[in-house]
Design a protein around this motif. Structure first.
Motif, PDB file in Angstrom:
ATOM      1  N   VAL A   1       2.925  17.124   5.310  1.00 11.44           N
ATOM      2  CA  VAL A   1       3.814  18.233   5.675  1.00 11.44           C
ATOM      3  C   VAL A   1       4.975  18.315   4.688  1.00 11.44           C
ATOM      4  N   GLN A   2       5.588  17.170   4.396  1.00  9.35           N
ATOM      5  CA  GLN A   2       6.804  17.171   3.562  1.00  9.35           C
ATOM      6  C   GLN A   2       6.506  17.147   2.060  1.00  9.35           C
ATOM      7  N   ASP A   3       5.448  16.430   1.669  1.00 13.59           N
ATOM      8  CA  ASP A   3       5.152  16.238   0.255  1.00 13.59           C
ATOM      9  C   ASP A   3       3.796  16.806  -0.140  1.00 13.59           C
ATOM     10  N   GLY A   4       3.255  17.717   0.681  1.00 22.22           N
ATOM     11  CA  GLY A   4       1.911  18.211   0.461  1.00 22.22           C
ATOM     12  C   GLY A   4       1.612  18.680  -0.944  1.00 22.22           C
ATOM     13  N   PRO A   5       2.421  19.575  -1.529  1.00 23.10           N
ATOM     14  CA  PRO A   5       2.118  20.049  -2.884  1.00 23.10           C
ATOM     15  C   PRO A   5       2.051  18.920  -3.909  1.00 23.10           C
ATOM     16  N   ALA A   6       2.967  17.962  -3.825  1.00 18.14           N
ATOM     17  CA  ALA A   6       2.960  16.846  -4.775  1.00 18.14           C
ATOM     18  C   ALA A   6       1.733  15.966  -4.559  1.00 18.14           C
ATOM     19  N   LEU A   7       1.390  15.684  -3.298  1.00 12.59           N
ATOM     20  CA  LEU A   7       0.237  14.839  -3.023  1.00 12.59           C
ATOM     21  C   LEU A   7      -1.062  15.530  -3.430  1.00 12.59           C
ATOM     22  N   ARG A   8      -1.069  16.853  -3.358  1.00 11.20           N
ATOM     23  CA  ARG A   8      -2.276  17.606  -3.744  1.00 11.20           C
ATOM     24  C   ARG A   8      -2.319  17.915  -5.237  1.00 11.20           C
ATOM     25  N   GLY A   9      -1.304  17.474  -5.971  1.00 10.98           N
ATOM     26  CA  GLY A   9      -1.271  17.740  -7.408  1.00 10.98           C
ATOM     27  C   GLY A   9      -0.884  19.144  -7.759  1.00 10.98           C
ATOM     28  N   GLU A  10      -0.203  19.827  -6.840  1.00 10.55           N
ATOM     29  CA  GLU A  10       0.177  21.226  -7.058  1.00 10.55           C
ATOM     30  C   GLU A  10       1.620  21.366  -7.536  1.00 10.55           C
ATOM     31  N   ALA A  11       2.344  20.239  -7.595  1.00  7.91           N
ATOM     32  CA  ALA A  11       3.746  20.306  -7.997  1.00  7.91           C
ATOM     33  C   ALA A  11       4.078  19.175  -8.953  1.00  7.91           C
TER      34      ALA A  11
ATOM     35  N   ALA B   1       1.684   7.850  -9.563  1.00  6.05           N
ATOM     36  CA  ALA B   1       0.267   7.775  -9.214  1.00  6.05           C
ATOM     37  C   ALA B   1       0.098   6.849  -8.013  1.00  6.05           C
ATOM     38  N   ASN B   2      -0.820   7.196  -7.116  1.00  2.74           N
ATOM     39  CA  ASN B   2      -1.070   6.346  -5.956  1.00  2.74           C
ATOM     40  C   ASN B   2      -2.430   6.686  -5.354  1.00  2.74           C
ATOM     41  N   PHE B   3      -2.835   5.906  -4.370  1.00  2.00           N
ATOM     42  CA  PHE B   3      -4.162   6.028  -3.775  1.00  2.00           C
ATOM     43  C   PHE B   3      -4.377   7.400  -3.137  1.00  2.00           C
ATOM     44  N   VAL B   4      -3.386   7.908  -2.438  1.00  2.00           N
ATOM     45  CA  VAL B   4      -3.545   9.199  -1.766  1.00  2.00           C
ATOM     46  C   VAL B   4      -3.817  10.300  -2.782  1.00  2.00           C
ATOM     47  N   LYS B   5      -3.047  10.343  -3.844  1.00  2.00           N
ATOM     48  CA  LYS B   5      -3.256  11.359  -4.878  1.00  2.00           C
ATOM     49  C   LYS B   5      -4.638  11.220  -5.516  1.00  2.00           C
ATOM     50  N   THR B   6      -5.057   9.969  -5.714  1.00  2.00           N
ATOM     51  CA  THR B   6      -6.380   9.743  -6.298  1.00  2.00           C
ATOM     52  C   THR B   6      -7.477  10.269  -5.383  1.00  2.00           C
ATOM     53  N   MET B   7      -7.364  10.016  -4.085  1.00  2.00           N
ATOM     54  CA  MET B   7      -8.382  10.489  -3.147  1.00  2.00           C
ATOM     55  C   MET B   7      -8.407  12.019  -3.075  1.00  2.00           C
TER      56      MET B   7
ATOM     57  N   TRP C   1       0.822  -1.209   0.000  1.00  2.00           N
ATOM     58  CA  TRP C   1       0.000   0.000   0.000  1.00  2.00           C
ATOM     59  C   TRP C   1       0.867   1.274   0.000  1.00  2.00           C
ATOM     60  N   VAL C   2       1.813   1.319  -0.919  1.00  2.00           N
ATOM     61  CA  VAL C   2       2.817   2.382  -0.931  1.00  2.00           C
ATOM     62  C   VAL C   2       2.264   3.644  -1.600  1.00  2.00           C
ATOM     63  N   TYR C   3       2.568   4.786  -1.013  1.00  2.00           N
ATOM     64  CA  TYR C   3       2.216   6.082  -1.590  1.00  2.00           C
ATOM     65  C   TYR C   3       3.337   7.063  -1.305  1.00  2.00           C
ATOM     66  N   GLY C   4       3.427   8.103  -2.125  1.00  2.00           N
ATOM     67  CA  GLY C   4       4.457   9.113  -1.916  1.00  2.00           C
ATOM     68  C   GLY C   4       4.317  10.241  -2.917  1.00  2.00           C
ATOM     69  N   ALA C   5       5.332  11.081  -2.964  1.00  2.00           N
ATOM     70  CA  ALA C   5       5.285  12.282  -3.806  1.00  2.00           C
ATOM     71  C   ALA C   5       5.313  11.955  -5.290  1.00  2.00           C
ATOM     72  N   GLY C   6       6.025  10.897  -5.657  1.00  2.00           N
ATOM     73  CA  GLY C   6       6.177  10.569  -7.064  1.00  2.00           C
ATOM     74  C   GLY C   6       5.131   9.591  -7.551  1.00  2.00           C
TER      75      GLY C   6
END
Length: 310
Positions: free
Chosen positions: A300-310, A173-179, A166-171
């Motif tokens: 906190v660390q990857d917020g912009p990437a996870l939110r699709g802002e970066a 596509a992943n579940f967190v970014k989809t949500m 269940w891996v997710y991160g800044a780089g």
């Protein structure tokens, strides 16, 4: 950690453009004397000769710089549903490519850490899986990853398999970014509530793998050659989705539960795939923290990437 000075490490990370590979590269730069993280365009692990040449070059560079080489293999075919329709491609990468890398590492006596998955289990357990528990993958992805594990362990004496989930991160596509995306597009989101696992942030996973690499560089080899490494705790995808909504300030009540039967997919998923950290801790490695703490730090660390802002 009490290992060799991390500055003595040299790291080769096949799959370096994937979400875990990118995180390993980012974090390793501060702790290793040499880091090379080629993506598939630079190193296609299906090409055994290219793999052999790459490992040779890496081993020579490490020797020339008085560094201790370790390979962390993050290259894989991870498109679970797509693998059902392209089993030959999945096998070429997850089985044949992994075997080629292990043989090259064995020839140059370079320790190898090979990443694998919770999908090697059938998902019928009710308590966390130990590395020694019987496997029984139900999907092409899981079957090819299990076969890759077996090839790696047979080909190289100093090779370790690390299963994660269940891996997710800044780089990537992943579940967190989809949500996060769906939270901005829909009034409600329906997510399965009968698949249980451990959400794992690439930041914590990368730190754990680098700690293992330090042990191997110091020749403090774990006796157990298959290890599990995920964030702690457990959640359903539904619970995970609600936690993501809470992190971005969206109302978690907008996430609605459903069953796996309500949301059919080409590849069957494990109903339960929590992985036990016992062998990881017994190897002297630091257990990863609870997944909820990691999710908060990820934003906190990857917020912009996870939110699709970066």
């Amino acid at each position: 950690m009490s290992t060799a000075d991390r500055g003595e490490l040299a790291l080769l990370v096949p799959g370096g453009r994937g979400q875990l590979g990118r995180e390993l590269q980012r974090r390793a730069k501060g702790v290793a004397g040499l880091v090379h993280a080629p993506g598939s365009a630079e190193l296609d692990i299906r090409d055994a000769q290219d793999v052999s040449d790459e490992v040779d070059s890496f081993a020579e560079a490490a020797r020339d710089n008085n560094l201790r080489p370790v390979v962390l293999n993050a290259a894989a075919h991870t498109a679970v549903d797509a693998a059902e329709g392209e089993p030959e491609l999945a096998a070429a990468i997850n089985v044949d490519g992994a075997a080629a890398l292990a043989r090259a590492c064995a020839r140059r006596r370079v320790p190898l850490v090979h990443l694998s998955t919770d999908y090697v289990f059938d998902g019928t357990a009710t308590v966390p899986y130990e590395p020694t528990d019987p496997t029984g993958p139900r999907a092409v992805y899981g079957r090819t990853k299990l076969a890759g594990e077996q090839e790696v362990l047979a080909a190289a004496e100093r090779a370790w398999v690390v299963r994660t989930a269940w891996v997710y991160g800044a780089g990537g596509a992943n579940f967190v970014k989809t949500m996060v995306r769906l939270a901005g597009e829909r009034d409600t989101v329906t997510v399965v509530d009968d698949q249980i696992g451990a959400p794992t942030w690439t930041g914590d996973l990368a730190d754990g793998l680098l700690e293992l690499a330090g042990l191997l560089a110091a020749r403090r080899d774990p006796a157990q050659r298959v290890l599990h490494c995920t964030n702690g705790g457990r959640a359903s995808w539904f619970e995970f989705a609600r936690a993501v909504f809470a992190e971005i300030g969206a109302d978690p009540e907008r996430v609605l539960p459903c069953t796996t039967a309500d949301f059919p997919r080409p590849a069957p998923r494990p109903g339960y795939s929590v992985l036990s950290p016992r062998a990881w801790a017994e190897a002297g490695l630091s257990p990863l923290r609870d997944w909820r703490s990691s999710l908060a730090d990820a934003f906190v660390q990857d917020g912009p990437a996870l939110r699709g802002e970066a």
